[in-house]
Every structure is written in structure tokens, then in C-alpha cells.
Design a protein around this motif. Structure first.
Motif, PDB file in Angstrom:
ATOM      1  N   UNK A  96       0.858  -1.184   0.000  1.00 46.13           N
ATOM      2  CA  UNK A  96       0.000   0.000   0.000  1.00 46.13           C
ATOM      3  C   UNK A  96       0.893   1.232   0.000  1.00 46.13           C
ATOM      4  N   UNK A  97       0.720   2.079  -1.010  1.00 47.46           N
ATOM      5  CA  UNK A  97       1.558   3.271  -1.148  1.00 47.46           C
ATOM      6  C   UNK A  97       0.765   4.480  -0.664  1.00 47.46           C
ATOM      7  N   UNK A  98       1.346   5.211   0.275  1.00 49.18           N
ATOM      8  CA  UNK A  98       0.667   6.335   0.908  1.00 49.18           C
ATOM      9  C   UNK A  98       1.159   7.645   0.309  1.00 49.18           C
ATOM     10  N   UNK A  99       0.213   8.490  -0.083  1.00 53.05           N
ATOM     11  CA  UNK A  99       0.549   9.752  -0.736  1.00 53.05           C
ATOM     12  C   UNK A  99       0.168  10.938   0.161  1.00 53.05           C
ATOM     13  N   UNK A 100       0.935  12.002   0.009  1.00 55.83           N
ATOM     14  CA  UNK A 100       0.644  13.256   0.681  1.00 55.83           C
ATOM     15  C   UNK A 100       1.102  14.382  -0.240  1.00 55.83           C
ATOM     16  N   UNK A 101       0.203  15.316  -0.501  1.00 53.62           N
ATOM     17  CA  UNK A 101       0.494  16.394  -1.461  1.00 53.62           C
ATOM     18  C   UNK A 101       0.882  15.824  -2.819  1.00 53.62           C
ATOM     19  N   UNK A 102       0.169  14.732  -3.222  1.00 52.73           N
ATOM     20  CA  UNK A 102       0.308  14.098  -4.534  1.00 52.73           C
ATOM     21  C   UNK A 102       1.684  13.470  -4.782  1.00 52.73           C
ATOM     22  N   UNK A 103       2.432  13.204  -3.762  1.00 55.87           N
ATOM     23  CA  UNK A 103       3.704  12.503  -3.911  1.00 55.87           C
ATOM     24  C   UNK A 103       3.778  11.377  -2.892  1.00 55.87           C
ATOM     25  N   UNK A 104       4.588  10.348  -3.199  1.00 59.99           N
ATOM     26  CA  UNK A 104       4.694   9.209  -2.298  1.00 59.99           C
ATOM     27  C   UNK A 104       5.277   9.664  -0.964  1.00 59.99           C
ATOM     28  N   UNK A 105       4.557   9.359   0.094  1.00 56.14           N
ATOM     29  CA  UNK A 105       4.951   9.789   1.429  1.00 56.14           C
ATOM     30  C   UNK A 105       5.584   8.643   2.221  1.00 56.14           C
ATOM     31  N   UNK A 106       5.005   7.446   2.044  1.00 52.87           N
ATOM     32  CA  UNK A 106       5.491   6.248   2.728  1.00 52.87           C
ATOM     33  C   UNK A 106       4.825   5.037   2.087  1.00 52.87           C
ATOM     34  N   UNK A 107       5.264   3.843   2.464  1.00 50.60           N
ATOM     35  CA  UNK A 107       4.617   2.627   1.975  1.00 50.60           C
ATOM     36  C   UNK A 107       4.651   1.569   3.067  1.00 50.60           C
TER      37      UNK A 107
ATOM     38  N   UNK B 137       7.494  -0.287   5.152  1.00 48.50           N
ATOM     39  CA  UNK B 137       8.542  -0.598   4.191  1.00 48.50           C
ATOM     40  C   UNK B 137       9.351   0.652   3.837  1.00 48.50           C
ATOM     41  N   UNK B 138       8.671   1.770   3.726  1.00 50.40           N
ATOM     42  CA  UNK B 138       9.305   3.012   3.285  1.00 50.40           C
ATOM     43  C   UNK B 138       8.768   4.171   4.118  1.00 50.40           C
ATOM     44  N   UNK B 139       9.668   4.917   4.737  1.00 51.08           N
ATOM     45  CA  UNK B 139       9.256   6.057   5.569  1.00 51.08           C
ATOM     46  C   UNK B 139      10.368   7.119   5.591  1.00 51.08           C
TER      47      UNK B 139
ATOM     48  N   UNK C 176      -5.517   3.569   6.897  1.00 49.31           N
ATOM     49  CA  UNK C 176      -6.941   3.306   7.143  1.00 49.31           C
ATOM     50  C   UNK C 176      -7.811   4.014   6.113  1.00 49.31           C
ATOM     51  N   UNK C 177      -7.523   5.274   5.868  1.00 49.59           N
ATOM     52  CA  UNK C 177      -8.321   6.056   4.922  1.00 49.59           C
ATOM     53  C   UNK C 177      -8.199   5.507   3.498  1.00 49.59           C
ATOM     54  N   UNK C 178      -6.978   5.117   3.120  1.00 51.26           N
ATOM     55  CA  UNK C 178      -6.788   4.642   1.752  1.00 51.26           C
ATOM     56  C   UNK C 178      -7.427   3.275   1.538  1.00 51.26           C
ATOM     57  N   UNK C 179      -7.305   2.373   2.496  1.00 49.17           N
ATOM     58  CA  UNK C 179      -7.929   1.050   2.360  1.00 49.17           C
ATOM     59  C   UNK C 179      -9.444   1.189   2.269  1.00 49.17           C
ATOM     60  N   UNK C 180     -10.000   2.045   3.098  1.00 49.71           N
ATOM     61  CA  UNK C 180     -11.444   2.278   3.081  1.00 49.71           C
ATOM     62  C   UNK C 180     -11.884   2.807   1.718  1.00 49.71           C
ATOM     63  N   UNK C 181     -11.102   3.723   1.159  1.00 54.18           N
ATOM     64  CA  UNK C 181     -11.421   4.292  -0.152  1.00 54.18           C
ATOM     65  C   UNK C 181     -11.318   3.235  -1.241  1.00 54.18           C
TER      66      UNK C 181
END
Length: 384
Positions: A250-261, A293-295, A309-314
């Protein structure tokens, strides 16, 4: 007299070998492709020489470019199309080594084609039920001509061994003929076929592109009715509903760029039907544990859990809405109602019409716990 009797005995013993069929004197079908065009059934068989079917020491395929032979038959039905191949066959065709069957989208859209194929295979003594089923949007002969990397035998390609890849990247759950036969007759149950397409550009050998098989999403059948083809992007929510999921990035984005995974596994799922009169809705609860994995931004664990949580729900909601476009019950909600409240399932007659609505999923609750940071320990105190 004794010599004469001994000679007769020797001849009678040896005569049993005269009609012996050599193993190499057969065409072994390892893959079967089903297409439908011009009002005809088109059958493709993929065959390998015997020396490239056998498993070599150490568990790897034969280290050489294994030739692939593809036969093509045409007929008014599945049986007549397979019989059509016999006209040009140079040896006996053996169907006992079929590892996978691929249906084109056109074949699955055609009424009763899949039932025709499955009916014949289920009756034929040589074929097994442990055959993997796929859909494809590529040309079958193109797909069958693609090979695994490292010059391994095509017999050990991902289409014959999908669980190995699924455990590392759980996106489309493999489906066997046996599983399909069970789902075909379960009330409220839909069958989902992983899509296997051809990728022409991702791998190369000696600076030349090496065509190879790739996952392309899912095709969904409601009994014998086609319910659409869905891309990898469309089905990302399904992996959080499948208890068989082993590893889901799961790749997490913030301000349209990869933030963490993160990578999550083995979701715990509870889907509760809520029936009021002629209306049925479902509440979905998902609990996921995962590893960071990535932070690179050194974000706090609590923040990453909230973003996850928000991304999985979406993703769960978006996948449902994508299936809704074709009335494809992608989460088998009807089947879950049948298992928990069979009388209500029968009363509402869900199997007799289109019943899914935008608000059929009433609520989605997701909980994410990040238990590990890989080699780096998760500092739980940073959550506070």
C-alpha cells in the motif's frame, strides 16, 4: 523338447512389449486456450516436448530455450473444435497434463461457452479438476508463445504455478477448475477469473524485448453471464476483503507525492448483512496488520496508520462502485447473506435480478496496526 518349450515361453514374455507405447511418442497438452469469433469456437493447445515437461534436479526447469508448439482447432462446439486438431496431429494427444485454461473476453461474453467447456472437461477421464482458470485480453497464440525468464521451461511459468506469485504479491486470487465448479452452483456466488495478458516491454534478453505473462486484473462471471473485465486499479479493494491475502503493498501519498509505503497481510474480515423489509445493506469491518517498508519523512506510526486506514477504506468503496456499473457483486455480498440468513436471501429473490445499489454497502470500518518497521523497530511511544 525342453528347448522348444523354453523358446515358446521366452516369445510369450517378450510379446507383451511389442505394443508398448513410448512416452515420447505423444503430444502433451500443457495449456488450453478458448476463443470465440465468427460464430465458431476456436481452440488453442500449447504443447511442450517431453524433456521440457519433466522437472530437473533442484526444482528448476530445463536450462535451454524450450520450443513451444501451438495447435489451433475450429468447430461449432468445444468438442468438435478439439476433434478438429486430430486431423493434423502426428501423434496421440494426451490431455492429462493440462495445467491451465485461458478464456478470451469474447469467449466469456458468449452465452454457455464456459459451461460447454467445463461440461466436457468434467466428463473426460484424462483431465483433472486441479487446472488453473484465467481470462485474457491478449491473443491466445501470442500469450502461449510468451515464456518465463531465465530460460525456464514454460511448464514452470506463473500460469501453472500462480500461488508462488500470489503469496508475494496478492492482487488476483488464483482460481482452479474445482473451485469454479463449486462456485458455479452456490446461490449468490460469483466466479472471479484472474486476467493473464502479455507484456512486451518489461523484460529483455540480450537487448531484445522478451514477451512475458503479466497479471491484468479480473473477469467476473455470474453463473454463465459475463459481468465485466476489471483492471488492477479497479480491484485494489478486493485484496482487503480476501482472507487469503498474504502480502499486499500500500503506497501512501501526501500532497500528490509518495509519502510512505507499508505491506499488509492476512486481513480479518467481518461482513454483516442488515435487512429491513425489502432492503438489504451490509456493514464491512476489516482489521489489517502490517509492516512499514518506506518512511523517508520519518512520519509517526499513528499518522501512517491513519493514512493507511483512509486509503484502504477508499479502495474498498471504489472497487465496489466499479463492480456496481455491471451489477457485479465483486465482494459476494449476496452469497454472504445466503450463508448467514438463507430465508431472507430466498425471500428477497436476490438471485433473480439486479439488486445492488450505491448504498448497499452501508458502512466500512477499517483498522490498521503497524507492528513492524522491518529491520527497524516500531517505537510505539511515538504514536502518543
Amino acid at each position: 523338447m525342453r528347448r522348444f518349450m523354453l523358446m515358446i515361453l521366452m516369445v510369450s514374455v517378450l510379446s507383451g512389449c511389442w505394443d508398448l507405447k513410448q512416452l515420447e511418442h505423444a503430444i502433451y497438452v500443457t495449456g488450453l486456450g478458448i476463443d470465440y469469433k465468427d460464430d465458431k469456437m476456436h481452440i488453442y493447445i500449447r504443447s511442450l516436448p517431453l524433456e521440457n515437461v519433466g522437472k530437473s534436479e533442484g526444482g528448476s526447469g530445463k536450462k535451454q530455450d524450450a520450443p513451444v508448439w501451438i495447435g489451433h482447432g475450429v468447430g461449432d462446439s468445444f468438442d468438435s473444435a478439439t476433434d478438429n486438431i486430430y486431423f493434423t496431429s502426428q501423434q496421440r494427444i494426451s490431455w492429462s497434463h493440462i495445467g491451465h485454461i485461458v478464456f478470451t473476453e469474447d469467449a466469456l461474453k458468449r452465452d454457455r461457452v464456459i459451461d460447454d467447456v467445463v461440461d466436457v472437461l468434467n466428463r473426460f477421464a484424462e483431465t483433472r479438476s486441479a487446472i488453473w482458470l484465467y481470462g485474457t485480453q491478449s491473443e491466445v497464440d501470442e500469450l502461449f508463445n510468451s515464456k518465463p525468464i531465465l530460460d525456464l521451461s514454460p511448464y514452470y511459468a506463473k500460469e501453472n504455478n500462480p500461488n508462488n506469485v500470489y503469496k508475494q504479491f496478492s492482487i488476483a486470487k488464483p482460481k482452479s477448475l474445482r473451485q469454479y465448479l463449486i462456485e458455479r452452483y452456490e446461490p449468490g456466488k460469483m466466479a472471479e477469473f484472474p486476467v493473464l495478458n502479455t507484456n512486451q516491454n518489461q523484460w529483455s534478453k540480450r537487448e531484445e524485448n522478451h514477451p512475458i505473462q503479466e497479471w491484468g486484473g479480473l473477469m467476473i462471471m455470474d453463473k454463465a453471464r459475463f459481468k465485466g473485465a476489471y483492471s488492477i486499479k479497479d480491484i485494489k479493494g478486493l485484496r482487503w476483503i480476501e482472507k487469503s491475502t498474504k502480502r499486499a503493498p500500500l503506497y501512501l501519498y501526501k500532497d500528490e507525492s509518495v509519502y510512505a509505503s507499508i505491506v499488509a497481510d492476512s486481513p480479518k474480515v467481518n461482513i454483516k448483512p442488515v435487512v429491513k423489509g425489502s432492503n438489504v445493506q451490509f456493514n464491512i469491518e476489516v482489521e489489517v496488520s502490517g509492516t512499514i517498508i518506506e518512511n523517508p519523512q520519518k512520519a509517526k506510526v499513528k499518522e501512517l496508520e491513519q493514512l493507511s486506514t483512509e486509503k484502504i477504506k477508499k479502495q474498498i468503496r471504489n472497487t465496489y462502485l466499479k463492480g456496481l456499473e455491471n451489477q457485479a457483486d465483486i465482494y459476494d455480498l449476496g452469497y454472504r447473506l445466503y450463508k448467514k440468513k438463507p430465508k431472507e436471501f430466498k425471500r428477497l429473490k436476490l438471485s433473480q435480478g439486479d439488486w445492488l445499489k450505491e448504498d448497499t454497502i452501508k458502512d466500512i470500518k477499517v483498522g490498521v496496526t503497524l507492528e513492524s518497521g522491518g529491520k527497524l523497530k516500531v517505537d510505539r511511544m511515538k504514536k502518543k
